[in-house]
Design a protein around this motif. Structure first.
Motif, PDB file in Angstrom:
ATOM      1  N   ARG A 178      39.236  33.216  48.380  1.00  0.00           N
ATOM      2  CA  ARG A 178      38.545  33.809  47.240  1.00  0.00           C
ATOM      3  C   ARG A 178      37.064  33.998  47.530  1.00  0.00           C
ATOM      4  O   ARG A 178      36.455  33.258  48.301  1.00  0.00           O
ATOM      5  CB  ARG A 178      38.715  32.902  46.011  1.00  0.00           C
ATOM      6  N   SER A 179      36.470  34.968  46.857  1.00  0.00           N
ATOM      7  CA  SER A 179      35.020  35.185  46.914  1.00  0.00           C
ATOM      8  C   SER A 179      34.360  34.836  45.586  1.00  0.00           C
ATOM      9  O   SER A 179      33.148  34.941  45.446  1.00  0.00           O
ATOM     10  CB  SER A 179      34.717  36.642  47.266  1.00  0.00           C
ATOM     11  N   SER A 180      35.149  34.420  44.593  1.00  0.00           N
ATOM     12  CA  SER A 180      34.626  34.059  43.275  1.00  0.00           C
ATOM     13  C   SER A 180      35.634  33.147  42.578  1.00  0.00           C
ATOM     14  O   SER A 180      36.841  33.206  42.854  1.00  0.00           O
ATOM     15  CB  SER A 180      34.384  35.312  42.431  1.00  0.00           C
ATOM     16  N   LEU A 181      35.131  32.319  41.658  1.00  0.00           N
ATOM     17  CA  LEU A 181      36.004  31.449  40.871  1.00  0.00           C
ATOM     18  C   LEU A 181      36.437  32.084  39.555  1.00  0.00           C
ATOM     19  O   LEU A 181      37.290  31.549  38.855  1.00  0.00           O
ATOM     20  CB  LEU A 181      35.284  30.134  40.547  1.00  0.00           C
ATOM     21  N   SER A 182      35.855  33.216  39.204  1.00  0.00           N
ATOM     22  CA  SER A 182      35.972  33.737  37.846  1.00  0.00           C
ATOM     23  C   SER A 182      37.408  33.999  37.419  1.00  0.00           C
ATOM     24  O   SER A 182      37.858  33.525  36.370  1.00  0.00           O
ATOM     25  CB  SER A 182      35.144  35.020  37.710  1.00  0.00           C
ATOM     26  N   ASP A 183      38.160  34.754  38.209  1.00  0.00           N
ATOM     27  CA  ASP A 183      39.527  35.099  37.799  1.00  0.00           C
ATOM     28  C   ASP A 183      40.417  33.870  37.749  1.00  0.00           C
ATOM     29  O   ASP A 183      41.258  33.732  36.852  1.00  0.00           O
ATOM     30  CB  ASP A 183      40.108  36.140  38.762  1.00  0.00           C
ATOM     31  N   GLY A 184      40.240  32.963  38.704  1.00  0.00           N
ATOM     32  CA  GLY A 184      41.025  31.730  38.683  1.00  0.00           C
ATOM     33  C   GLY A 184      40.726  30.897  37.455  1.00  0.00           C
ATOM     34  O   GLY A 184      41.621  30.285  36.867  1.00  0.00           O
ATOM     35  N   ASN A 185      39.463  30.869  37.059  1.00  0.00           N
ATOM     36  CA  ASN A 185      39.078  30.134  35.863  1.00  0.00           C
ATOM     37  C   ASN A 185      39.776  30.695  34.630  1.00  0.00           C
ATOM     38  O   ASN A 185      40.262  29.957  33.773  1.00  0.00           O
ATOM     39  CB  ASN A 185      37.564  30.206  35.688  1.00  0.00           C
ATOM     40  N   LEU A 186      39.820  32.028  34.537  1.00  0.00           N
ATOM     41  CA  LEU A 186      40.428  32.676  33.373  1.00  0.00           C
ATOM     42  C   LEU A 186      41.924  32.410  33.269  1.00  0.00           C
ATOM     43  O   LEU A 186      42.507  32.534  32.186  1.00  0.00           O
ATOM     44  CB  LEU A 186      40.168  34.186  33.427  1.00  0.00           C
ATOM     45  N   SER A 187      42.554  32.034  34.388  1.00  0.00           N
ATOM     46  CA  SER A 187      43.994  31.738  34.331  1.00  0.00           C
ATOM     47  C   SER A 187      44.273  30.503  33.481  1.00  0.00           C
ATOM     48  O   SER A 187      45.412  30.265  33.077  1.00  0.00           O
ATOM     49  CB  SER A 187      44.538  31.537  35.747  1.00  0.00           C
ATOM     50  N   HIS A 188      43.243  29.704  33.199  1.00  0.00           N
ATOM     51  CA  HIS A 188      43.407  28.507  32.363  1.00  0.00           C
ATOM     52  C   HIS A 188      43.068  28.784  30.895  1.00  0.00           C
ATOM     53  O   HIS A 188      43.160  27.874  30.069  1.00  0.00           O
ATOM     54  CB  HIS A 188      42.494  27.387  32.876  1.00  0.00           C
TER      55      HIS A 188
END
Length: 392
Positions: free
Chosen positions: A99-109
């Motif tokens: 990954r190059s960012s945490l943003s999308d993974g964060n939104l999965s929660h």
């Protein structure tokens, strides 16, 4: 100034540049020695305290470092297709990408956390984790830009009517956090982002040796990202079901580290024990970020035996109290050379023990920033230092 700081960081073990080779490309990477690792941990702890521990309904999450696109081919895909550094082989043999960012993974929660809080806003999600980008060669801005970085991400989900107020609140909160640990708060400022993204976005800037540059970005995404989730992403406010608005803060541990290294670097005149004055380099770091809070120096004819025994017992006592102690047991080093080492490491206080300590129980506590020494009895040192380090 930056060249001097880089040399100091390498010599003292803060930051050590290294080369990583992936797919025949040399990438910009960094290792961290004992001082750098401890400083990074302190920065992360302060961010965690500010953005998670002291906030209401902010929940920490974590994700694996791979990005995934659920398509018919069932492949992992990269968020930046041209970034070959991100390609990895998964356990099942398929190609995946870092990954190059945490943003999308964060939104999965988001949806699960929304249910946890009873489908009400506001609430937040926070995450810190490794991310990767393609930086093909050493950069003049040192650790500000590297192929591997630890992102600090905070997302706040608020009602549409409260979103502007929340956006303003987080700007002030985050700027205050940066300035809190700085010796020169005026070097921090806020400016509107120049990105034409169609959303409200501001940057927190710091005055680096090469000029002002971004250390954190705060964005008002509106409801755009949450609308992709579908109707389950809505909350009921009054009689209406609406999508919350997203306020997002993004920074990195590496940029914070370089910011405070630059902020703390000072060159001052120092009086020497044998007379005269010399220019000393001192990392005038905030005590809460300093890798070690206190160092122990010994001097005198008995330093190799009795005084050292007292020093070791004192160091153990301070560690049990939760303080990072630098006790190098340099029995043959001059007191000036010990001060130089501790000033380079950013250690705020040095406890000096000598032959007289054995008779009186008195030690001297040297302040890194002023070089002034204060006499304190051994039985009072712990409370004395805890009081000083906790008032900041």
């Amino acid at each position: 100034m930056l060249e001097k700081l880089i040399r100091l960081c390498q010599a003292s073990g803060f930051i050590l540049p290294t080369e990583c080779k992936i797919n025949d490309s040399i990438l910009t990477c960094y290792n961290y020695g004992p001082l750098g690792t401890a400083m990074r941990r302190n920065i992360l702890n302060e961010w965690w305290e500010s953005m998670v521990m002291s906030q209401e309904n902010v929940f920490p999450v974590e994700n694996v470092p791979f990005v995934k696109q659920p398509d018919t081919n069932n492949h992992l895909v990269v968020s930046r297709p041209n970034s070959e550094v991100q390609q990895k082989e998964c356990a099942d043999g398929r190609n995946g990408f870092l990954r190059s960012s945490l943003s999308d993974g964060n939104l999965s929660h988001y949806q699960q956390t929304l249910e946890l809080v009873g489908n009400k806003v506001p609430f937040g999600l926070a995450q810190c984790g490794k991310c990767y980008q393609y930086i093909p060669e050493k950069d003049e801005q040192f650790v500000y830009r590297g192929s591997e970085y630890t992102e600090l991400l905070f997302q706040s989900f608020v009602s549409p009517k409260a979103s502007t107020q929340a956006f303003d609140h987080w700007q002030r909160w985050r700027l205050q956090w940066w300035r809190k640990f700085s010796g020169s708060p005026s070097n921090f400022s806020v400016a509107d982002s120049n990105e034409n993204s169609g959303r409200q976005q501001i940057n927190i800037l710091f005055q680096f040796p090469w000029g002002q540059d971004v250390i954190e970005t705060i964005s008002h995404h509106g409801n755009e990202k949450l609308m992709r989730i579908g109707d389950k992403g809505q909350v009921k406010i009054g009689r209406k079901a609406v999508f919350p608005h997203l306020i997002e803060s993004v920074s990195t541990v590496e940029r914070a580290m370089l910011t405070y290294l630059v902020d703390s670097y000072q060159e001052k005149e120092r009086p020497e024990s044998k007379g005269g004055r010399a220019v000393r380099t001192v990392m005038q770091m905030h005590p809460r970020l300093a890798p070690y809070k206190v160092a122990i120096a010994t001097t005198g004819s008995k330093a190799a035996s009795d005084v050292r025994e007292v020093a070791s017992h004192l160091a153990k006592d301070l560690r049990v109290a939760g303080m990072m102690v630098l006790d190098l047991k340099e029995v043959h080093a001059t007191i000036d050379s010990q001060f130089t080492r501790f000033d380079d490491s950013g250690t705020p206080f040095t406890i000096i023990l000598n032959d007289g300590t054995l008779n009186t129980g008195i030690v001297a506590i040297r302040n890194r920033d002023t070089t002034l020494k204060e006499q304190v009895h051994l039985t009072q040192i712990k409370d004395h230092l805890l009081r000083y380090t906790n008032i900041y």
